[in-house]
Design an enzyme around this catalytic site. Structure first.
Site, PDB file in Angstrom:
ATOM      1  N   ASN A 179       0.869  -1.163   0.000  1.00 53.45           N
ATOM      2  CA  ASN A 179       0.000   0.000   0.000  1.00 53.45           C
ATOM      3  C   ASN A 179       0.914   1.223   0.000  1.00 53.45           C
ATOM      4  O   ASN A 179       1.452   1.595   1.031  1.00 53.45           O
ATOM      5  CB  ASN A 179      -0.895  -0.029   1.255  1.00 53.45           C
ATOM      6  CG  ASN A 179      -1.772   1.201   1.369  1.00 53.45           C
ATOM      7  OD1 ASN A 179      -1.860   2.007   0.444  1.00 53.45           O
ATOM      8  ND2 ASN A 179      -2.424   1.361   2.516  1.00 53.45           N
ATOM      9  N   TRP A 180       1.090   1.784  -1.180  1.00 54.66           N
ATOM     10  CA  TRP A 180       2.040   2.899  -1.313  1.00 54.66           C
ATOM     11  C   TRP A 180       1.509   4.184  -0.705  1.00 54.66           C
ATOM     12  O   TRP A 180       2.238   5.143  -0.547  1.00 54.66           O
ATOM     13  CB  TRP A 180       2.376   3.145  -2.794  1.00 54.66           C
ATOM     14  CG  TRP A 180       3.053   2.004  -3.502  1.00 54.66           C
ATOM     15  CD1 TRP A 180       3.404   0.775  -2.972  1.00 54.66           C
ATOM     16  CD2 TRP A 180       3.468   1.968  -4.871  1.00 54.66           C
ATOM     17  NE1 TRP A 180       4.001  -0.007  -3.925  1.00 54.66           N
ATOM     18  CE2 TRP A 180       4.066   0.704  -5.107  1.00 54.66           C
ATOM     19  CE3 TRP A 180       3.396   2.884  -5.922  1.00 54.66           C
ATOM     20  CZ2 TRP A 180       4.573   0.336  -6.350  1.00 54.66           C
ATOM     21  CZ3 TRP A 180       3.906   2.512  -7.165  1.00 54.66           C
ATOM     22  CH2 TRP A 180       4.494   1.257  -7.375  1.00 54.66           C
ATOM     23  N   LYS A 181       0.217   4.234  -0.411  1.00 55.48           N
ATOM     24  CA  LYS A 181      -0.435   5.441   0.114  1.00 55.48           C
ATOM     25  C   LYS A 181      -0.150   6.629  -0.823  1.00 55.48           C
ATOM     26  O   LYS A 181      -0.023   6.428  -2.031  1.00 55.48           O
ATOM     27  CB  LYS A 181       0.001   5.695   1.553  1.00 55.48           C
ATOM     28  CG  LYS A 181      -0.184   4.430   2.420  1.00 55.48           C
ATOM     29  CD  LYS A 181      -0.062   4.658   3.883  1.00 55.48           C
ATOM     30  CE  LYS A 181      -0.283   3.350   4.614  1.00 55.48           C
ATOM     31  NZ  LYS A 181      -0.194   3.488   6.054  1.00 55.48           N
ATOM     32  N   HIS A 195      -9.647   1.396   4.757  1.00 52.97           N
ATOM     33  CA  HIS A 195      -8.382   1.633   5.459  1.00 52.97           C
ATOM     34  C   HIS A 195      -8.605   2.633   6.596  1.00 52.97           C
ATOM     35  O   HIS A 195      -9.391   3.568   6.464  1.00 52.97           O
ATOM     36  CB  HIS A 195      -7.331   2.156   4.475  1.00 52.97           C
ATOM     37  CG  HIS A 195      -5.961   2.138   5.056  1.00 52.97           C
ATOM     38  ND1 HIS A 195      -5.527   3.096   5.932  1.00 52.97           N
ATOM     39  CD2 HIS A 195      -4.949   1.253   4.930  1.00 52.97           C
ATOM     40  CE1 HIS A 195      -4.283   2.807   6.316  1.00 52.97           C
ATOM     41  NE2 HIS A 195      -3.915   1.679   5.716  1.00 52.97           N
ATOM     42  N   GLU A 198      -6.950   5.034   7.580  1.00 55.48           N
ATOM     43  CA  GLU A 198      -6.705   6.440   7.210  1.00 55.48           C
ATOM     44  C   GLU A 198      -7.915   7.022   6.484  1.00 55.48           C
ATOM     45  O   GLU A 198      -8.221   8.204   6.635  1.00 55.48           O
ATOM     46  CB  GLU A 198      -5.428   6.535   6.357  1.00 55.48           C
ATOM     47  CG  GLU A 198      -4.187   6.306   7.215  1.00 55.48           C
ATOM     48  CD  GLU A 198      -3.006   5.700   6.478  1.00 55.48           C
ATOM     49  OE1 GLU A 198      -2.973   5.725   5.238  1.00 55.48           O
ATOM     50  OE2 GLU A 198      -2.103   5.190   7.177  1.00 55.48           O
ATOM     51  N   GLU A 219      -5.776  -4.642  10.464  1.00 57.50           N
ATOM     52  CA  GLU A 219      -4.734  -3.638  10.679  1.00 57.50           C
ATOM     53  C   GLU A 219      -5.012  -2.866  11.963  1.00 57.50           C
ATOM     54  O   GLU A 219      -5.779  -1.885  11.945  1.00 57.50           O
ATOM     55  CB  GLU A 219      -4.709  -2.657   9.501  1.00 57.50           C
ATOM     56  CG  GLU A 219      -4.422  -3.297   8.173  1.00 57.50           C
ATOM     57  CD  GLU A 219      -3.818  -2.290   7.197  1.00 57.50           C
ATOM     58  OE1 GLU A 219      -2.721  -2.549   6.717  1.00 57.50           O
ATOM     59  OE2 GLU A 219      -4.450  -1.242   6.963  1.00 57.50           O
ATOM     60  N   GLY A 267       2.183   2.418  10.651  1.00 57.33           N
ATOM     61  CA  GLY A 267       3.156   3.503  10.503  1.00 57.33           C
ATOM     62  C   GLY A 267       3.852   3.887  11.791  1.00 57.33           C
ATOM     63  O   GLY A 267       4.518   4.918  11.862  1.00 57.33           O
ATOM     64  N   SER A 284       3.109  -1.982  10.286  1.00 57.49           N
ATOM     65  CA  SER A 284       4.560  -2.075  10.495  1.00 57.49           C
ATOM     66  C   SER A 284       5.131  -3.457  10.174  1.00 57.49           C
ATOM     67  O   SER A 284       6.011  -3.938  10.885  1.00 57.49           O
ATOM     68  CB  SER A 284       4.924  -1.637  11.916  1.00 57.49           C
ATOM     69  OG  SER A 284       4.534  -0.290  12.134  1.00 57.49           O
ATOM     70  N   GLY A 315       2.682  -1.053   4.265  1.00 57.47           N
ATOM     71  CA  GLY A 315       2.750   0.351   3.890  1.00 57.47           C
ATOM     72  C   GLY A 315       4.189   0.772   3.638  1.00 57.47           C
ATOM     73  O   GLY A 315       4.754   0.548   2.563  1.00 57.47           O
ATOM     74  N   GLY A 316       4.809   1.364   4.649  1.00 52.69           N
ATOM     75  CA  GLY A 316       6.148   1.945   4.521  1.00 52.69           C
ATOM     76  C   GLY A 316       7.152   1.041   3.823  1.00 52.69           C
ATOM     77  O   GLY A 316       7.876   1.484   2.921  1.00 52.69           O
TER      78      GLY A 316
HETATM   79  P1  PGA Z   1       2.625   0.408   7.579  1.00 49.98           P
HETATM   80  O1  PGA Z   1       1.174   0.627   6.923  1.00 49.98           O
HETATM   81  O2  PGA Z   1       3.181  -0.871   7.043  1.00 49.98           O
HETATM   82  O3  PGA Z   1       3.430   1.610   7.140  1.00 49.98           O
HETATM   83  O4  PGA Z   1       2.428   0.363   9.058  1.00 49.98           O
HETATM   84  C1  PGA Z   1       0.292  -0.444   6.758  1.00 49.98           C
HETATM   85  C2  PGA Z   1      -0.997   0.030   6.164  1.00 49.98           C
HETATM   86  O5  PGA Z   1      -1.473   1.112   6.537  1.00 49.98           O
HETATM   87  O6  PGA Z   1      -1.597  -0.647   5.303  1.00 49.98           O
END
Ligand code: PGA
Length: 251
Positions: free
Chosen positions: A10-12, A96, A98, A168, A174, A214, A235-236
């Protein structure tokens, strides 16, 4: 039916056009043949281009990170399911945390997005998960159960067969703080048992339930080693091809 193991990135809201193209190419170039399905969750501007970059690679698929709930119309700035489908999108990340937190998305709206994504022949990756205070109050299973019911329990068995679930925990996204393999396993088992009660054993057993929050090269193997953890939503660490490939090789 065997359930799939999935490493989804998930590149966001990261990567400009050139960076996104290079990242997708680096993943394609470095991917080892395996049964693991790799999914690239890229910003809209990349979708059409990445779909051609990955077209000859059978185990890499493309995901969008959102979708509007209506078919079409006067919704300036929005993107429809039909548009995504026409760009070669296979999966759509929905719900998600976010989107829930910054854009006020509630399960009722997310359920409509799930419906339209399914109607257009794509697979939703439905995200759920509790905030820290909910876990500290010991109500995490209850809360996630409510999210799962509200967004998914109106589906038919056939439709549910197309859904990927991502657990999640918000406190792990994050933050560098990962759920322990035991915490992940406990929640994944809980989600699978809810799916089993509603949709039956076959559907529940065939549903991929991903862990997100994470996920890194150094914790992926232990997390993915849990019996009900079928992969990760990353994500990251998905922004670095090497890290993401290492995670994809951690099953
Ligand atoms: P993260 O994000 O790996 O940076 O914690 C995961 C996500 O939000 O899907």
């Amino acid at each position: 039916m065997e359930r799939k193991q999935i490493a989804a990135g998930n590149w966001k809201m990261n990567t400009d056009y050139n960076e996104g193209r290079e990242l997708a190419k680096a993943v394609v170039a470095g991917l080892q043949p395996s049964d693991v399905l790799v999914v690239l969750g890229a910003p809209y501007i990349h979708l059409k281009n990445i779909s051609s970059i990955i077209q000859d690679v059978s185990n890499i698929k493309l995901a969008a990170q959102n979708c509007h709930q209506e078919e079409s119309g006067a919704y300036t700035g929005e993107i429809s399911a039909a548009m995504l489908k026409s760009c070669g999108v296979d999966f759509v990340i929905l719900g998600h945390s976010e989107r829930r937190e910054y854009f006020g998305e509630k399960d009722e709206l997310i359920a409509r997005k799930i419906d339209i994504v399914l109607r257009h022949g794509m697979q939703p990756i439905y995200c759920c998960g509790e905030r820290l205070e909910v876990r500290e109050a010991g109500k995490h299973e209850e809360l996630v159960g409510e999210q799962v019911k509200a967004a998914l329990f109106h589906l038919s068995k056939e439709q549910m067969g197309q859904v990927v679930v991502a657990y999640e925990p918000v406190w792990a996204i994050g933050t560098g703080r990962t759920a322990s393999p035991e915490q992940a396993q406990e929640m994944h088992r809980h989600i699978r048992s809810l799916l089993q009660k509603k949709f039956g054993k076959d559907v529940a057993n065939a549903t991929s339930i991903l862990y997100g929050g994470s996920v890194k090269p150094d914790n992926a193997r232990e997390l993915f080693g849990q019996p009900d953890v079928d992969g990760g939503l990353v994500g990251g660490a998905s922004l670095k091809a090497r890290d993401f490939l290492e995670i994809a090789g951690s099953f």
